[in-house]
Motif scaffolding. Structure first.
Motif, PDB file in Angstrom:
ATOM      1  N   UNK A  49      18.750  -1.177   2.996  1.00  0.00           N
ATOM      2  CA  UNK A  49      19.896  -1.557   3.820  1.00  0.00           C
ATOM      3  C   UNK A  49      20.407  -2.948   3.465  1.00  0.00           C
ATOM      4  N   UNK A  50      19.522  -3.827   2.993  1.00  0.00           N
ATOM      5  CA  UNK A  50      19.969  -5.134   2.518  1.00  0.00           C
ATOM      6  C   UNK A  50      20.913  -4.968   1.331  1.00  0.00           C
ATOM      7  N   UNK A  51      20.602  -4.029   0.456  1.00  0.00           N
ATOM      8  CA  UNK A  51      21.449  -3.791  -0.711  1.00  0.00           C
ATOM      9  C   UNK A  51      22.781  -3.157  -0.331  1.00  0.00           C
ATOM     10  N   UNK A  52      22.796  -2.340   0.710  1.00  0.00           N
ATOM     11  CA  UNK A  52      23.986  -1.573   1.063  1.00  0.00           C
ATOM     12  C   UNK A  52      24.999  -2.364   1.875  1.00  0.00           C
ATOM     13  N   UNK A  53      24.531  -3.209   2.783  1.00  0.00           N
ATOM     14  CA  UNK A  53      25.418  -3.720   3.828  1.00  0.00           C
ATOM     15  C   UNK A  53      25.431  -5.235   3.918  1.00  0.00           C
ATOM     16  N   UNK A  54      26.569  -5.727   4.387  1.00  0.00           N
ATOM     17  CA  UNK A  54      26.696  -7.110   4.821  1.00  0.00           C
ATOM     18  C   UNK A  54      25.973  -7.241   6.163  1.00  0.00           C
ATOM     19  N   UNK A  55      25.776  -8.483   6.646  1.00  0.00           N
ATOM     20  CA  UNK A  55      24.936  -8.663   7.843  1.00  0.00           C
ATOM     21  C   UNK A  55      25.385  -7.904   9.082  1.00  0.00           C
ATOM     22  N   UNK A  56      26.696  -7.823   9.355  1.00  0.00           N
ATOM     23  CA  UNK A  56      27.126  -7.173  10.591  1.00  0.00           C
ATOM     24  C   UNK A  56      26.771  -5.693  10.594  1.00  0.00           C
ATOM     25  N   UNK A  57      27.213  -4.973   9.548  1.00  0.00           N
ATOM     26  CA  UNK A  57      26.898  -3.550   9.482  1.00  0.00           C
ATOM     27  C   UNK A  57      25.403  -3.311   9.299  1.00  0.00           C
ATOM     28  N   UNK A  58      24.744  -4.248   8.614  1.00  0.00           N
ATOM     29  CA  UNK A  58      23.305  -4.094   8.403  1.00  0.00           C
ATOM     30  C   UNK A  58      22.548  -4.138   9.725  1.00  0.00           C
ATOM     31  N   UNK A  59      23.039  -4.936  10.668  1.00  0.00           N
ATOM     32  CA  UNK A  59      22.378  -4.997  11.965  1.00  0.00           C
ATOM     33  C   UNK A  59      22.379  -3.661  12.682  1.00  0.00           C
ATOM     34  N   UNK A  60      23.498  -2.919  12.579  1.00  0.00           N
ATOM     35  CA  UNK A  60      23.581  -1.596  13.204  1.00  0.00           C
ATOM     36  C   UNK A  60      22.666  -0.611  12.480  1.00  0.00           C
ATOM     37  N   UNK A  61      22.684  -0.650  11.142  1.00  0.00           N
ATOM     38  CA  UNK A  61      21.853   0.271  10.366  1.00  0.00           C
ATOM     39  C   UNK A  61      20.367   0.017  10.610  1.00  0.00           C
ATOM     40  N   UNK A  62      19.967  -1.252  10.598  1.00  0.00           N
ATOM     41  CA  UNK A  62      18.563  -1.576  10.860  1.00  0.00           C
ATOM     42  C   UNK A  62      18.171  -1.204  12.284  1.00  0.00           C
ATOM     43  N   UNK A  63      19.127  -1.328  13.220  1.00  0.00           N
ATOM     44  CA  UNK A  63      18.851  -0.914  14.588  1.00  0.00           C
ATOM     45  C   UNK A  63      18.537   0.564  14.677  1.00  0.00           C
ATOM     46  N   UNK A  64      19.304   1.380  13.937  1.00  0.00           N
ATOM     47  CA  UNK A  64      19.058   2.822  13.954  1.00  0.00           C
ATOM     48  C   UNK A  64      17.683   3.147  13.380  1.00  0.00           C
TER      49      UNK A  64
END
Length: 526
Positions: A201-216
């Motif tokens: 997810x670090x590779x895929x997303x910037x911090x904002x979207x990464x926060x949602x993905x990591x939350x899931x």
């Protein structure tokens, strides 16, 4: 996600695989204090097409024969993948995590039945849950660091296949040894997914979207484990059906494993550029083309130093990682303790074994609510802070939901423990707030660790999972003793007091986190 628009996007990485970051996400890695290994020369070039990636229009000649990104909009860069592709990637990988956690606790309600069938003490069959969690300790020692060296997909695939294969001897086993050993190895292979997803997810997303993905992905760690006791209670309602706990795990793992064949692709920038260079060598006939990471031979001592000992070195030298691991371990262990506490509390009211598992639905609703709360926070306040700053906020801006969770969880545990003599709805509602509090701590805690360590996050999460699992694996073994000796009220109170002791941690890091990060050899400056 908006693709990066600046041609001066930065390549970062210190003692970790380098990747090109979007223009609004530019952490600068500090050098580790230890001696650099030869593998540290393997950074990938920047994607600036006018500087490092000079190539003819026919696409056959790179400057210095070093293959990099074809500018900031290169479609092969994971940050530039289409939003739908990334969404399916996150959904499927998070679902696999849910499968792993489902398998860890689905066997718990079958402990009494299998103990009677195999004529062993019940504590022996409770080892089936503990050994699965112990497997989470053994797997990341290799899976997390090796994913940084060989890529994410290989490790993820090995984990999914191994998890599925070891369900067969559990379902068909005729003795206790087979069941216990195979559940341990199920945990070992299942931990492969735990170890690499944060790095993906670090590779895929910037911090904002990464926060949602990591939350899931974070709620899936606990959501699967929360659904499992309900399913396990009904699957194991008859003596002959307990084997379906393994068959059910195999079926859902196979479903999402097949889905992963179509949705999960290599997300490691290091491996993508290596594969790109290999492809161009054949396409162009220029055998000198290579990725920057291929310029340095990585020897066995480099692998041991950088990848096998790195998680341990991080844990013993990083106060951030150590304190958050202790806190999240307590939260994780509290969830596994609840697998015994909740049925015990409701069976004391005269509820059946199956019915006493239903309050886990309230916990599940609390977990889902926590992800919703975290996502709304990330897409509003956190995003607004990023917009005002013109850059990603520091990792400490992830912590306000964790502060709220630290305030919610202790009184919820006390509420649950001391409401055994009133209407059952009171304990059910308390169960909801326990789930909410647990995940409001857990989700931002994971996001904070990933934000602090960025491309060291696979190693950071590996040692986190190792320590968390090593401690939490003992919780199912002493849960019944604890609740039998202390009673539901005082046992829940003990957990509440421990949570109170650790609740100040996110407040302290919110204030002093930047200074603490400045002491780190692995943290990324923002």
């Amino acid at each position: 996600m908006t693709a990066p628009t600046s041609a001066t996007s930065t390549v970062v990485g210190s003692r970790a695989p380098s990747i090109v970051l979007a223009s609004e996400d530019r952490p600068v890695a500090k050098e580790e204090s230890s001696v650099l290994s030869s593998a540290d020369a393997s950074r990938e070039p920047t994607p600036n097409p006018t500087k490092n990636n000079k190539r003819k229009l026919n696409g056959e000649q790179y400057h210095n024969n070093i293959v990099g990104w074809d500018g900031p909009d290169d479609p092969e860069c994971p940050r530039n993948w289409p939003p739908r592709k990334k969404a399916f990637f996150v959904i499927v990988t998070s679902s696999v995590i849910a499968c792993v956690s489902f398998g860890s606790s689905v066997f718990a309600p079958a402990a009494t039945i299998t103990a009677a069938e195999f004529d062993v003490p019940i504590i022996v069959m409770r080892l089936a849950v503990s050994l699965w969690i112990l497997g989470f300790f053994a797997g990341p020692i290799f899976f997390g660091p090796m994913s940084e060296l060989f890529g994410h997909v290989l490790v993820f695939a090995i984990g999914v296949i191994g998890l599925a294969v070891f369900q067969l001897p559990i379902a068909l086993g005729e003795n206790v040894r087979t069941i216990l050993i195979c559940r341990f190895f199920s945990g070992v292979f299942g931990s492969g997914a735990f170890a690499v997803v944060s790095g993906m997810y670090v590779e895929l997303y910037e911090p904002t979207q990464r926060g949602v993905a990591l939350g899931l992905s974070s709620i899936c760690i606990n959501l699967g484990a929360t659904i499992a006791p309900i399913a396990g209670a009904y699957i194991s309602s008859q003596r002959s059906q307990w084997r379906w706990t393994a068959w059910a795990t195999l079926i859902i793992t196979a479903i999402f494993g097949i889905a992963a064949l179509f949705t999960v692709r290599e997300s490691s920038s290091r491996m993508i550029l290596r594969n790109k260079a290999r492809r161009l060598r054949f396409d162009t006939g220029n055998w000198a083309l290579h990725a920057k990471s291929e310029e340095t031979r990585i020897e066995l001592k480099d692998i041991v130093y950088r990848y096998l000992t790195k998680p341990i070195r991080m844990f013993v030298t990083e106060p951030i990682l150590m304190i958050f691991t202790v806190y999240l371990t307590l939260v994780y262990g509290t969830l596994y303790l609840s697998f015994q506490a909740f049925p015990t509390a409701f069976q004391q009211r005269g509820w059946s074994v199956q019915t006493s598992s239903l309050p886990f639905i309230a916990v599940m609703c609390g977990i889902i609510s926590a992800w919703g709360t975290q996502s709304v926070f990330t897409l509003t306040w956190y995003k607004a802070c990023a917009h005002r700053r013109g850059a990603p906020p520091p990792p400490e801006f992830r912590l306000p939901p964790m502060m709220a969770g630290g305030v919610i969880l202790p009184p919820s545990l006390l509420w649950f423990g001391w409401s055994g003599n009133v209407h059952p709805a009171s304990q059910v509602i308390a169960s909801y707030f326990i789930g909410l509090g647990l995940m409001l701590i857990f989700v931002p805690g994971i996001s904070y660790i990933v934000d602090v360590y960025q491309f060291h996050s696979n190693s950071a999460m590996s040692i986190h999972v190792i320590v968390r699992s090593l401690i939490a694996c003992s919780f199912p073994l002493f849960a019944n003793i604890m609740y039998d000796q202390l009673g539901v009220a005082w046992a829940s109170s003990l957990l509440a007091f421990l949570c109170i002791g650790l609740a100040p941690a996110p407040f302290l890091f919110f204030v002093y986190g930047k200074k603490i990060r400045s002491w780190s050899s692995f943290a990324f400056e923002t």
